[in-house]
Design an enzyme around this catalytic site. Structure first.
Site, PDB file in Angstrom:
ATOM      1  CG  HIS A 196      -0.402   0.213   2.529  1.00 10.66           C
ATOM      2  ND1 HIS A 196      -0.856  -0.469   3.636  1.00 10.66           N
ATOM      3  CD2 HIS A 196       0.581   1.031   2.990  1.00 10.66           C
ATOM      4  CE1 HIS A 196      -0.167  -0.076   4.703  1.00 10.66           C
ATOM      5  NE2 HIS A 196       0.703   0.839   4.340  1.00 10.66           N
ATOM      6  CD  GLU A 243      -4.230  -1.355   3.953  1.00  7.86           C
ATOM      7  OE1 GLU A 243      -3.306  -1.796   3.246  1.00  7.86           O
ATOM      8  OE2 GLU A 243      -4.142  -1.252   5.183  1.00  7.86           O
TER       9      GLU A 243
HETATM   10  C1  F6R Z   1       2.011   6.612   6.466  1.00  9.85           C
HETATM   11  C2  F6R Z   1       1.528   5.870   5.308  1.00  9.85           C
HETATM   12  C3  F6R Z   1       1.844   4.422   5.120  1.00  9.85           C
HETATM   13  C4  F6R Z   1       3.278   4.033   5.466  1.00  9.85           C
HETATM   14  C5  F6R Z   1       3.481   2.534   5.292  1.00  9.85           C
HETATM   15  C6  F6R Z   1       4.858   2.101   5.742  1.00  9.85           C
HETATM   16  O1  F6R Z   1       1.583   7.949   6.433  1.00  9.85           O
HETATM   17  O2  F6R Z   1       0.844   6.423   4.518  1.00  9.85           O
HETATM   18  O3  F6R Z   1       1.584   4.076   3.782  1.00  9.85           O
HETATM   19  O4  F6R Z   1       4.166   4.745   4.667  1.00  9.85           O
HETATM   20  O5  F6R Z   1       2.520   1.831   6.012  1.00  9.85           O
HETATM   21  O6  F6R Z   1       4.978   2.300   7.119  1.00  9.85           O
HETATM   22  P1  F6R Z   1       6.371   2.149   7.869  1.00  9.85           P
HETATM   23  O7  F6R Z   1       7.251   3.232   7.329  1.00  9.85           O
HETATM   24  O8  F6R Z   1       6.058   2.371   9.310  1.00  9.85           O
HETATM   25  O9  F6R Z   1       6.888   0.798   7.542  1.00  9.85           O
END
Ligand code: F6R
Length: 245
Positions: A138, A143
């Site tokens: 995503h 999603e």
């Molecule tokens: C956050 C967002 C999400 C994250 C993704 C990865 O604003 O939009 O798409 O970029 O879930 O999250 P991390 O960096 O925590 O692995």
């Protein structure tokens, strides 16, 4: 898509911050799209350093964040608004009135989403959008199964995302099940996109997004069609790519 593979997370973070720095120097009133989560933290630390030590000026920069959990107020410690204040905004000279992030507590969700789109349009569109990627491919909270032409909307979090994000909460049950997010099309319209991915747990999603079919099942795959996307990976996140970069 341009793919840059860095030795480690620190190098990846510096590269991303450098791209943002150059964009701000070129256009001081840059419209900057930002993300939360673990991935951009190193980049934000480097941006703070560039502000403090090198005088990088954020006073005219306009920020639009990708998303916010539904049901969490702006001052809730797990809200994305709070995250942005703590990890970036409190430490640089960005003006609060230039910071935009979806609200987590809203009466009319549909109207709010339309207004968020309008605000982005009024600002002239997003010049540079920073993205992370979920382990399910995503971007934002778009999603698997989200239409590729979607705009800002209410999204239901996938089970895998609830699990992934439970590390920020005391209990998995506390993770909100819904969020307001920019849509895939909203993100795609950014003039330049920088997607970051670090660590082995992102390697599958990265391989599918970069080398698999363009599909709503992996919303990041739309970036294959984007005219100016840079993907910055560390070795671990790049480990399942088949192509040479
Ligand atoms: C956050 C967002 C999400 C994250 C993704 C990865 O604003 O939009 O798409 O970029 O879930 O999250 P991390 O960096 O925590 O692995």
């Amino acid at each position: 898509m341009k793919v840059i593979i860095k030795e480690n997370y620190e190098e990846l973070s510096k590269e991303a911050a450098e791209i943002i720095k150059e964009a701000i120097q070129k256009k001081p009133n840059l419209v900057l799209g930002l993300a939360t989560g673990s991935t951009p933290l190193g980049c934000y630390q480097e941006l703070i350093r560039l502000y403090q030590k090198e005088g990088l000026d954020f006073s005219k920069v306009i920020i639009f964040n990708l998303d916010e959990y539904l049901g969490l107020s702006a001052d809730h410690p797990q809200s994305y608004n709070y995250f942005m204040q703590e990890n970036l905004l409190n430490h640089i000279n960005v003006k609060q009135e230039n910071f935009h992030i979806p609200l987590g507590i809203i009466k009319n969700i549909e109207k709010f989403c339309q207004e968020y789109e309008e605000e982005i349009k009024k600002a002239g569109g997003i010049d540079l959008q920073l993205l992370g990627i979920g382990s399910d491919g995503h971007i934002g909270f778009n999603e698997p199964g989200t239409p590729l032409n979607s705009r800002t909307h209410l999204a239901k979090l996938a089970e895998s995302t609830i699990k992934d994000n439970s590390r920020f909460f005391e209990r998995e049950e506390d993770v909100p099940r819904f969020a307001i997010t920019m849509g895939v099309q909203t993100i795609f319209e950014a003039k330049k996109i920088v997607l970051l991915a670090s660590g082995e747990n992102k390697a599958d999603a990265v391989a599918k997004a970069l080398e698999g079919p363009i599909t709503p099942q992996i919303t990041a795959s739309i970036l294959q069609k984007h005219p100016d996307t840079i993907v910055i990976l560390d070795q671990a996140a790049a480990s399942k790519l088949k192509g040479k970069y």
